[in-house]
Design a protein around this motif. Structure first.
Motif, PDB file in Angstrom:
ATOM      1  N   PHE A   1       0.959  -1.257   0.268  1.00 45.14           N
ATOM      2  CA  PHE A   1      -0.140  -0.092  -0.011  1.00 45.14           C
ATOM      3  C   PHE A   1       0.842   1.236  -0.006  1.00 45.14           C
ATOM      4  CE2 PHE A   1      -3.485  -2.770   2.291  1.00 45.14           C
ATOM      5  CZ  PHE A   1      -3.797  -3.261   1.331  1.00 45.14           C
ATOM      6  N   HIS A   2       1.878   1.175   0.599  1.00 40.36           N
ATOM      7  CA  HIS A   2       2.923   2.163   0.764  1.00 40.36           C
ATOM      8  C   HIS A   2       3.401   2.555  -0.553  1.00 40.36           C
ATOM      9  CE1 HIS A   2       5.782   5.360   2.411  1.00 40.36           C
ATOM     10  NE2 HIS A   2       6.710   4.688   1.761  1.00 40.36           N
ATOM     11  N   ASN A   3       3.825   1.562  -1.270  1.00 40.53           N
ATOM     12  CA  ASN A   3       4.490   1.477  -2.869  1.00 40.53           C
ATOM     13  C   ASN A   3       3.399   2.337  -3.795  1.00 40.53           C
ATOM     14  OD1 ASN A   3       6.940   0.859  -1.715  1.00 40.53           O
ATOM     15  ND2 ASN A   3       6.523  -1.441  -2.496  1.00 40.53           N
ATOM     16  N   LYS A   4       2.060   1.963  -3.341  1.00 41.59           N
ATOM     17  CA  LYS A   4       1.115   2.529  -4.128  1.00 41.59           C
ATOM     18  C   LYS A   4       0.474   3.858  -3.984  1.00 41.59           C
ATOM     19  CE  LYS A   4       0.715  -1.271  -6.880  1.00 41.59           C
ATOM     20  NZ  LYS A   4       0.872  -1.008  -8.623  1.00 41.59           N
ATOM     21  N   GLY A   5       1.037   4.434  -2.804  1.00 38.81           N
ATOM     22  CA  GLY A   5       0.651   5.619  -2.489  1.00 38.81           C
ATOM     23  C   GLY A   5      -0.635   5.772  -1.707  1.00 38.81           C
ATOM     24  N   LEU A   6      -0.864   4.419  -1.256  1.00 37.24           N
ATOM     25  CA  LEU A   6      -2.295   4.431  -0.178  1.00 37.24           C
ATOM     26  C   LEU A   6      -2.053   4.726   1.060  1.00 37.24           C
ATOM     27  CD1 LEU A   6      -3.863   1.235  -2.033  1.00 37.24           C
ATOM     28  CD2 LEU A   6      -4.212   3.467  -2.640  1.00 37.24           C
ATOM     29  N   GLY A   7      -3.053   5.060   1.842  1.00 35.31           N
ATOM     30  CA  GLY A   7      -2.788   5.327   3.084  1.00 35.31           C
ATOM     31  C   GLY A   7      -4.394   5.505   3.910  1.00 35.31           C
ATOM     32  N   PRO A   8      -4.435   6.126   4.955  1.00 35.33           N
ATOM     33  CA  PRO A   8      -5.761   6.253   5.719  1.00 35.33           C
ATOM     34  C   PRO A   8      -6.731   6.898   5.126  1.00 35.33           C
ATOM     35  CG  PRO A   8      -3.918   6.746   7.199  1.00 35.33           C
ATOM     36  CD  PRO A   8      -3.343   6.793   5.689  1.00 35.33           C
ATOM     37  N   ASN A   9      -6.410   7.617   4.195  1.00 37.19           N
ATOM     38  CA  ASN A   9      -7.399   8.842   3.302  1.00 37.19           C
ATOM     39  C   ASN A   9      -8.106   7.901   2.481  1.00 37.19           C
ATOM     40  OD1 ASN A   9      -6.702  10.909   4.882  1.00 37.19           O
ATOM     41  ND2 ASN A   9      -4.921  11.387   3.514  1.00 37.19           N
ATOM     42  N   ASN A  10      -7.517   6.412   2.005  1.00 35.25           N
ATOM     43  CA  ASN A  10      -8.060   5.767   1.081  1.00 35.25           C
ATOM     44  C   ASN A  10      -9.062   4.736   1.514  1.00 35.25           C
ATOM     45  OD1 ASN A  10      -5.115   6.125   0.035  1.00 35.25           O
ATOM     46  ND2 ASN A  10      -6.503   6.238  -1.603  1.00 35.25           N
ATOM     47  N   ILE A  11     -10.123   4.347   0.788  1.00 31.57           N
ATOM     48  CA  ILE A  11     -11.059   3.429   1.364  1.00 31.57           C
ATOM     49  C   ILE A  11     -10.499   2.120   0.906  1.00 31.57           C
ATOM     50  CG2 ILE A  11     -12.985   5.043   1.320  1.00 31.57           C
ATOM     51  CD1 ILE A  11     -13.714   3.935  -1.521  1.00 31.57           C
ATOM     52  N   GLY A  12     -11.270   0.886   1.611  1.00 32.93           N
ATOM     53  CA  GLY A  12     -10.828  -0.401   1.258  1.00 32.93           C
ATOM     54  C   GLY A  12     -11.071  -0.918  -0.291  1.00 32.93           C
ATOM     55  N   LYS A  13     -11.964  -0.201  -0.744  1.00 32.04           N
ATOM     56  CA  LYS A  13     -11.965  -0.582  -2.277  1.00 32.04           C
ATOM     57  C   LYS A  13     -10.868  -0.253  -3.240  1.00 32.04           C
ATOM     58  CE  LYS A  13     -15.690  -0.089  -6.095  1.00 32.04           C
ATOM     59  NZ  LYS A  13     -14.598   0.204  -7.140  1.00 32.04           N
ATOM     60  N   ASP A  14     -10.108   0.927  -2.794  1.00 38.23           N
ATOM     61  CA  ASP A  14      -8.859   1.258  -3.831  1.00 38.23           C
ATOM     62  C   ASP A  14      -7.898   0.378  -3.422  1.00 38.23           C
ATOM     63  OD1 ASP A  14     -10.284   3.831  -4.489  1.00 38.23           O
ATOM     64  OD2 ASP A  14      -9.570   4.770  -2.793  1.00 38.23           O
ATOM     65  N   ALA A  15      -7.669  -0.321  -2.090  1.00 39.95           N
ATOM     66  CA  ALA A  15      -6.712  -1.124  -1.717  1.00 39.95           C
ATOM     67  C   ALA A  15      -7.026  -2.435  -2.539  1.00 39.95           C
ATOM     68  CB  ALA A  15      -6.817  -1.363  -0.220  1.00 39.95           C
ATOM     69  N   CYS A  16      -8.187  -2.827  -2.338  1.00 40.24           N
ATOM     70  CA  CYS A  16      -8.572  -4.227  -3.171  1.00 40.24           C
ATOM     71  C   CYS A  16      -8.192  -4.134  -4.551  1.00 40.24           C
ATOM     72  CB  CYS A  16      -9.936  -4.492  -2.757  1.00 40.24           C
ATOM     73  SG  CYS A  16     -10.324  -4.760  -0.872  1.00 40.24           S
ATOM     74  N   GLU A  17      -8.810  -3.027  -5.351  1.00 38.76           N
ATOM     75  CA  GLU A  17      -8.533  -3.098  -6.645  1.00 38.76           C
ATOM     76  C   GLU A  17      -7.156  -2.936  -7.016  1.00 38.76           C
ATOM     77  OE1 GLU A  17     -10.532   0.526  -7.892  1.00 38.76           O
ATOM     78  OE2 GLU A  17     -12.607  -0.405  -7.874  1.00 38.76           O
ATOM     79  N   ASN A  18      -6.310  -2.392  -6.168  1.00 38.65           N
ATOM     80  CA  ASN A  18      -4.780  -2.437  -6.681  1.00 38.65           C
ATOM     81  C   ASN A  18      -4.378  -3.791  -6.480  1.00 38.65           C
ATOM     82  OD1 ASN A  18      -3.273   0.258  -6.982  1.00 38.65           O
ATOM     83  ND2 ASN A  18      -5.132   0.760  -5.767  1.00 38.65           N
ATOM     84  N   LEU A  19      -4.700  -4.614  -5.293  1.00 35.52           N
ATOM     85  CA  LEU A  19      -4.307  -5.861  -5.249  1.00 35.52           C
ATOM     86  C   LEU A  19      -4.738  -6.820  -6.286  1.00 35.52           C
ATOM     87  CD1 LEU A  19      -5.025  -6.438  -1.439  1.00 35.52           C
ATOM     88  CD2 LEU A  19      -2.566  -6.572  -2.452  1.00 35.52           C
ATOM     89  N   LEU A  20      -6.011  -6.378  -6.706  1.00 33.63           N
ATOM     90  CA  LEU A  20      -6.684  -7.336  -7.821  1.00 33.63           C
ATOM     91  C   LEU A  20      -5.881  -7.397  -9.080  1.00 33.63           C
ATOM     92  CD1 LEU A  20     -10.143  -7.586  -6.901  1.00 33.63           C
ATOM     93  CD2 LEU A  20      -8.815  -9.319  -6.775  1.00 33.63           C
TER      94      LEU A  20
END
Length: 707
Positions: free
Chosen positions: A583-602
């Motif tokens: 998530f850190h490498n993708k620029g994600l953090g507390p301001n992002n929602i779970g949907k953003d993290a899941c889409e990046n993982l998929l």
């Protein structure tokens, strides 16, 4: 409060009060002893001698708490020695004031009440200790029929060339117990409040052995038919009452109080305190005392009387009393009062805020357990643990101040974690407060659990079936779908069963399916906007809810999962570390929602298995293995959530069945858990592992000689 709420802060306050109570009493008795000769402190030693027995009342404690944890029951002998010390000290202070003590009568009465209270507490701890509790459940030794003599008769008849056989008979006692129990069963209609308490007490009497692994096939026979005939709501109400009885025999004085001796003791203590108050108020024994000492004495007396009134109320309006009464032999007015009280205490359901179903909304003081289900999500936790990204500011001064403030806060947080939180072992405690919210139990969730277990109970007639179902953790339901030939997807289901359930440990399987469930929940293109109809089971919600709950048990309740978790904590920490790095490498953090993290993982290409890329590395992370599982599950399309929800149901039942009984009992003192209800329901449905090694209905053999 503690049996009806799982709130950490409430439990912490109760825990602190419980452990400070004995220390406060010991300190106070020492203070009174050392102050007897001090004229500056008080002018009359007889008043000090009158105050001392109140400490025995204090140490005896209220009826609603005798032990805070199961370990306290094992220390009953220490409490007994403390009882002797406190009684001797208080009696010595009293003797020194005789014969000039004008308060000798009220002092004697309070002393009597205090001794009774403390003895009740010590006895309740003794009865609830593991050894005593187990011994109380043991029946008289039964050597069975004389095998040697029977075989002698059999051999002699065979030698005489008589047509002799040995035949098994159905045990008459078992038949009688079955018929007697079935005659007690109500009709298929909804149980009223009295029937709920009656049957809860009935099953408590025959199933309390599950706490110490004492359970027989006869118990299964008596309960399985009853619960098969009930609906989910009635079953839940009976289980709640049964768990409440188990809680009360382990952590309260009710096992001692609810007897003829207990009723007499309660009347005696109440009368002693009331008479003492009357004597102090009406008789001329306050002369020479200043107003402060009089106020202190009245405070002690009124406080003791208040506790006695509360104890009397709890005694009358308890499940034990209601379970023991009979409508035909009870005064109609008394029956009406009890009926209204039970109706007032009945658990309540209310619509959820989003109208997606019903949830429990029973007031806290009326609950028999917390009625809540906690949840912990790995993806959300990892996102919130990452540092926040600073927004670009046009004003350089504001940006500089912001950076300095952030830098100071970061160092302060790091210092607290390194030197305060981690040495105290409080990190998990804080994480649970912040990241594991508790939500009310949903009605559709419980109905789904009940119907799944009831369906499997109908298939568990033979010991081999019981063993297969009780040891299943997802493979059994996938085998069922394979037998149905689900649209030719047998190969896919076999892959899910083999690679993600059977060939991995339970803790690894749990983490894999948790992350995969979260990825499917946020990344599904098939059912993103699809909602369950009012009469349909919302498998998507159930999958998400049980998934978060199971991870909560693995991470926050390790004692509950210690028998099946393996290296679950290590695997969880490694998976979190890899998720945070991604998530850190993708620029994600507390301001992002779970949907953003899941889409990046998929979006990650998982054609090659992670183990082939990482090699034999010490990391136990399963993050990208879970991504592969999620992509496999997406191929199931419409049936995906039905399959996932039933796999999670099997994991929940597997964990509850393989959890140590003392771990289940320990949870009852902090509000109870959904897994405790599942554990007890599985025992009633005959799905407990103990039933695998027992045979029902076999009676004593007899030698038959034909003509």
């Amino acid at each position: 409060m503690r049996k009806s709420t799982g709130n950490k802060l409430s439990i912490l306050i109760i825990w602190g009060s419980y452990f400070l109570a004995d220390g406060a009493a010991n300190f106070t008795i020492g203070l009174i002893t050392s102050s007897r000769t001090s004229c500056k402190f008080i002018q009359r030693n007889d008043l000090l001698a009158f105050w001392a027995p109140f400490l025995l009342l204090h140490l005896g404690g209220p009826d609603t708490i005798a032990a805070f944890a199961l370990e306290d029951n094992q220390l009953w002998l220490r409490h007994f020695l403390t009882l002797i010390f406190q009684v001797v000290t208080s009696f010595y202070l009293f003797l020194e004031t005789l014969p000039s003590n004008k308060l000798w009568l009220p002092t004697s009465l309070i002393f009597l009440a205090g001794v009774i209270k403390y003895i009740e507490r010590t006895r309740s701890l003794h009865f609830a200790s593991w050894v005593t509790f187990r011994e109380a459940l043991l029946m008289e030794p039964d050597p069975g029929p004389e095998y040697a003599r029977l075989m002698e008769v059999f051999s002699s008849k065979k030698l005489a060339r008589l047509p002799t056989t040995i035949s098994e008979t159905v045990d008459v006692d078992i038949k009688q117990s079955k018929s007697a129990f079935y005659s007690l069963q109500p009709s298929g209609e909804r149980l009223d409040d009295f029937e709920v308490v009656k049957y809860g007490y009935h099953f408590f009497k025959i199933f309390r052995g599950v706490i110490v692994d004492f359970i027989s096939h006869n118990n299964r026979t008596k309960s399985r038919a009853f619960f098969l005939a009930r609906n989910a709501e009635d079953a839940l109400r009976v289980l709640e009452v049964e768990l409440n009885f188990i809680y009360e025999i382990l952590y309260t004085k009710f096992i001692v109080v609810h007897s003829c001796r207990g009723y007499f003791s309660r009347f005696l203590t109440f009368a002693s305190v009331l008479v003492s108050l009357g004597i102090f108020f009406f008789r001329d024994c306050k002369n020479g005392l200043d107003n402060f000492h009089i106020r202190v004495t009245y405070t002690l007396l009124l406080g003791a009387l208040s506790f006695e009134v509360i104890a009397l109320f709890n005694l009358i309006f308890s499940d034990w009393t209601i379970a023991s009464i009979n409508k035909e032999n009870t005064n109609p007015r008394v029956w009406t009062i009890l009926e209204k009280y039970l109706k007032f205490r009945t658990s309540k359901w209310s619509k959820c805020r989003d109208d997606s179903g019903k949830e429990r909304v029973t007031p806290v003081l009326l609950r028999r357990w917390s009625e809540s289900v906690a949840g912990f999500n790995l993806i959300t936790y990892c996102l919130k643990k990452l540092p926040k990204k600073s927004h670009e500011e046009n004003d350089q001064l504001c940006l500089g101040i912001y950076k300095k403030t952030t830098h100071l806060l970061h160092h302060a947080r790091k210092y607290c974690l390194e030197y305060v939180v981690e040495p105290l072992g409080a990190q998990d405690f804080l994480d649970e407060l912040k990241y594991a919210p508790k939500k009310p139990l949903r009605k559709d969730l419980w109905e789904f659990i009940f119907e799944e277990l009831r369906r499997k109970s109908k298939e568990a007639d033979q010991p081999e079936n019981i063993k297969k179902i009780s040891s299943a953790r997802g493979a059994y339901v996938l085998e069922e779908y394979c037998k149905k030939q689900l649209e030719g997807e047998v190969v896919l289901l076999e892959t899910l069963k083999t690679e993600y359930i059977e060939n991995v440990t339970f803790d690894e399987s749990l983490l894999l399916w948790h992350i995969a469930t979260e990825l499917c929940y946020h990344g599904s293109e098939v059912d993103q906007d699809k909602k369950a109809q009012p009469d349909e089971v919302d498998h998507k919600f159930i999958s998400k809810h049980v998934s978060d709950y199971m991870l909560y048990l693995l991470v926050m309740k390790p004692t509950m999962m210690s028998a099946v978790a393996g290296i679950g904590k290590i695997r969880y920490r490694d998976t979190c570390a890899e998720a945070k790095r991604f998530f850190h490498n993708k620029g994600l953090g507390p301001n992002n929602i779970g949907k953003d993290a899941c889409e990046n993982l998929l979006d990650v290409n998982t054609v090659v298995k992670p183990v082939q890329v990482k090699g034999d590395h010490r990391s136990k992370s399963v993050l990208f293995d879970a991504c592969m599982l999620a992509k496999e599950l997406q191929k199931l399309e419409e049936k995906k959530w039905e399959v996932i929800s039933k796999v999670w149901m099997e994991m929940l039942s597997y964990a509850s069945n393989h959890c140590r009984p003392d771990a289940h009992a320990q949870q009852l003192s902090t509000g109870g858990q959904l897994i405790n209800l599942v554990w007890l329901l599985m025992a009633h449905f005959g799905l407990a592992e103990q039933f695998v090694f027992t045979i029902a209905g076999a009676g004593r053999a007899k030698v038959i000689v034909e003509r």
